[in-house]
Design a protein around this motif. Structure first.
Motif, mmCIF file in Angstrom:
data_model
loop_
_atom_site.group_PDB
_atom_site.id
_atom_site.type_symbol
_atom_site.label_atom_id
_atom_site.label_comp_id
_atom_site.label_asym_id
_atom_site.label_seq_id
_atom_site.Cartn_x
_atom_site.Cartn_y
_atom_site.Cartn_z
ATOM 1 N N GLY A 16 0.782 -1.228 0.000
ATOM 2 C CA GLY A 16 0.000 0.000 0.000
ATOM 3 C C GLY A 16 0.818 1.284 0.000
ATOM 4 O O GLY A 16 1.734 1.479 -0.820
ATOM 5 N N GLY A 18 2.942 2.495 2.228
ATOM 6 C CA GLY A 18 4.346 2.330 2.603
ATOM 7 C C GLY A 18 5.190 1.844 1.441
ATOM 8 O O GLY A 18 6.314 2.324 1.212
ATOM 9 N N GLY A 77 0.423 -0.021 9.712
ATOM 10 C CA GLY A 77 -0.816 0.195 10.445
ATOM 11 C C GLY A 77 -1.839 -0.857 10.087
ATOM 12 O O GLY A 77 -1.719 -1.543 9.057
ATOM 13 N N LYS A 144 -5.401 6.914 15.686
ATOM 14 C CA LYS A 144 -4.919 7.947 14.762
ATOM 15 C C LYS A 144 -4.958 9.338 15.412
ATOM 16 O O LYS A 144 -4.095 10.176 15.126
ATOM 17 C CB LYS A 144 -5.732 7.913 13.465
ATOM 18 C CG LYS A 144 -5.506 6.629 12.663
ATOM 19 C CD LYS A 144 -4.045 6.456 12.278
ATOM 20 C CE LYS A 144 -3.819 5.288 11.348
ATOM 21 N NZ LYS A 144 -2.404 5.147 10.951
ATOM 22 N N TYR A 172 -9.583 7.991 2.073
ATOM 23 C CA TYR A 172 -9.567 6.595 1.606
ATOM 24 C C TYR A 172 -8.643 6.449 0.404
ATOM 25 O O TYR A 172 -8.752 7.184 -0.579
ATOM 26 C CB TYR A 172 -10.974 6.116 1.252
ATOM 27 C CG TYR A 172 -11.800 5.852 2.483
ATOM 28 C CD1 TYR A 172 -11.506 4.770 3.305
ATOM 29 C CD2 TYR A 172 -12.849 6.686 2.844
ATOM 30 C CE1 TYR A 172 -12.242 4.517 4.448
ATOM 31 C CE2 TYR A 172 -13.601 6.443 3.989
ATOM 32 C CZ TYR A 172 -13.291 5.355 4.784
ATOM 33 O OH TYR A 172 -14.016 5.109 5.925
ATOM 34 N N VAL A 178 -7.919 -1.184 2.264
ATOM 35 C CA VAL A 178 -9.249 -0.753 1.827
ATOM 36 C C VAL A 178 -9.895 -1.810 0.926
ATOM 37 O O VAL A 178 -11.095 -2.079 1.033
ATOM 38 C CB VAL A 178 -9.145 0.624 1.130
ATOM 39 C CG1 VAL A 178 -10.385 0.940 0.325
ATOM 40 C CG2 VAL A 178 -8.890 1.706 2.182
ATOM 41 N N ARG A 180 -9.545 -4.999 1.138
ATOM 42 C CA ARG A 180 -10.056 -6.062 2.034
ATOM 43 C C ARG A 180 -11.396 -5.648 2.630
ATOM 44 O O ARG A 180 -12.335 -6.441 2.693
ATOM 45 C CB ARG A 180 -9.054 -6.336 3.169
ATOM 46 C CG ARG A 180 -7.921 -7.283 2.818
ATOM 47 C CD ARG A 180 -7.173 -7.739 4.071
ATOM 48 N NE ARG A 180 -6.593 -6.638 4.824
ATOM 49 C CZ ARG A 180 -5.365 -6.163 4.638
ATOM 50 N NH1 ARG A 180 -4.588 -6.689 3.721
ATOM 51 N NH2 ARG A 180 -4.919 -5.149 5.356
#
Ligand SMILES: NC(=O)c1ccc[n+]([C@@H]2O[C@H](COP(=O)([O-])OP(=O)(O)OC[C@H]3O[C@@H](n4cnc5c(N)ncnc54)[C@H](O)[C@@H]3O)[C@@H](O)[C@H]2O)c1
Length: 239
Positions: A16, A18, A77, A144, A172, A178, A180
């Motif tokens: 994602g 990262g 995360g 967060k 988003y 997301v 999943r």
């Protein structure tokens, strides 16, 4: 190299945002180290190490080999959903341990190497959910919001050591996290899109591009700030 970012550490670099951040810094000519639970899916040119950021001793051991670090980007995360009355202790702790404690452990463990840079920078991935939450997000939203507060304190405690701290709050973004949730029906794409004035989810590369820019010369006076990249979602409060 367009500007002298030399050594970058990205957590959550196997997937994602990262993964996109790690790839974007490689493209800038930086030396990029990635930490994740698994080292299987690294972007090209990223030196991956298996590190569980929830485990403070492992994080400190992994950081001990860093002589100097210019940028730390905390992307690792997780998300769990559940009504606040029923959310399990395991789901609460998993999210707080990863998103909040894990981020803190990485910042703490990287302190000496960032100080050795003389111009160190921490960028923590928060979320627009820290400030505009929704039902069923007790652990995620709390984690967060904690990351935003932590970032402000780091900006104060670390400033005299030449280290700045910033937060980035995406809306988003189309990542495995997301996808999943969409596949499992925990998120509904049409309802999401209806809230996003730009009418689409972010791409991981867009978030990564902003993070690389924040690490560049134009943002040297930024410290303790949160940069929201949500397509206008937070501004969209009234029907
Ligand atoms: N995708 C979104 O819509 C979105 C929006 C706002 C904020 N964020 C935040 O951005 C960050 C990245 O999210 P993403 O969507 O790319 O998720 P992702 O699931 O695609 O990637 C997260 C990565 O973190 C790693 N990770 C999880 N727990 C870890 C641990 N204990 N130790 C080491 N690595 C661990 C995972 O293995 C995975 O590779 C997260 O902090 C997330 O909360 C995401």
């Amino acid at each position: 190299m367009k500007y002298p970012i030399r050594r970058v550490l990205v957590t959550g670099a196997a997937s994602g945002i990262g993964r996109a951040v790690a790839a974007a810094f490689v493209a800038e000519g930086a030396q990029v180290l990635g930490w994740d639970l698994s080292t299987d899916d690294a972007a090209q040119g990223v030196a991956m190490h298996a590190v569980d950021i929830r485990d403070r001793a492992s994080v400190q051991a992994a950081a001990a080999s860093l002589e100097r670090l210019d940028v730390l980007v905390n992307c690792a995360g997780i998300a769990r959903r559940g009504h606040a009355a029923q959310l399990s202790e395991a789901d609460w702790r998993a999210v707080i341990d990863t998103n909040l404690s894990g981020t803190f452990f990485c910042c703490q463990a990287a302190f000496a190497a960032l100080a050795a840079s003389g111009d160190g920078l921490i960028i923590n991935l928060a979320s627009f959910v820290a400030q505009r939450s929704g039902p069923g997000r007790a652990s995620y939203a709390a984690s967060k919001a904690g990351v935003l507060a932590l970032t402000e304190v780091l900006a104060l405690d670390f400033a005299e050591h030449g280290i700045r701290a910033l937060a980035v709050s995406p809306g988003y973004t189309r990542t495995a996290m997301v996808e999943r949730a969409l596949a499992a029906g925990r998120l509904d794409e049409q309802r999401l899109l209806a809230k996003i004035p730009l009418g689409r989810l972010a791409r991981p590369e867009e978030i990564a591009g902003a993070i690389v820019a924040l690490a560049g010369p134009a943002f040297k006076y930024a410290n303790g700030s949160d940069f929201v990249l949500d397509g206008g979602t937070m501004a969209n409060g009234v029907e």
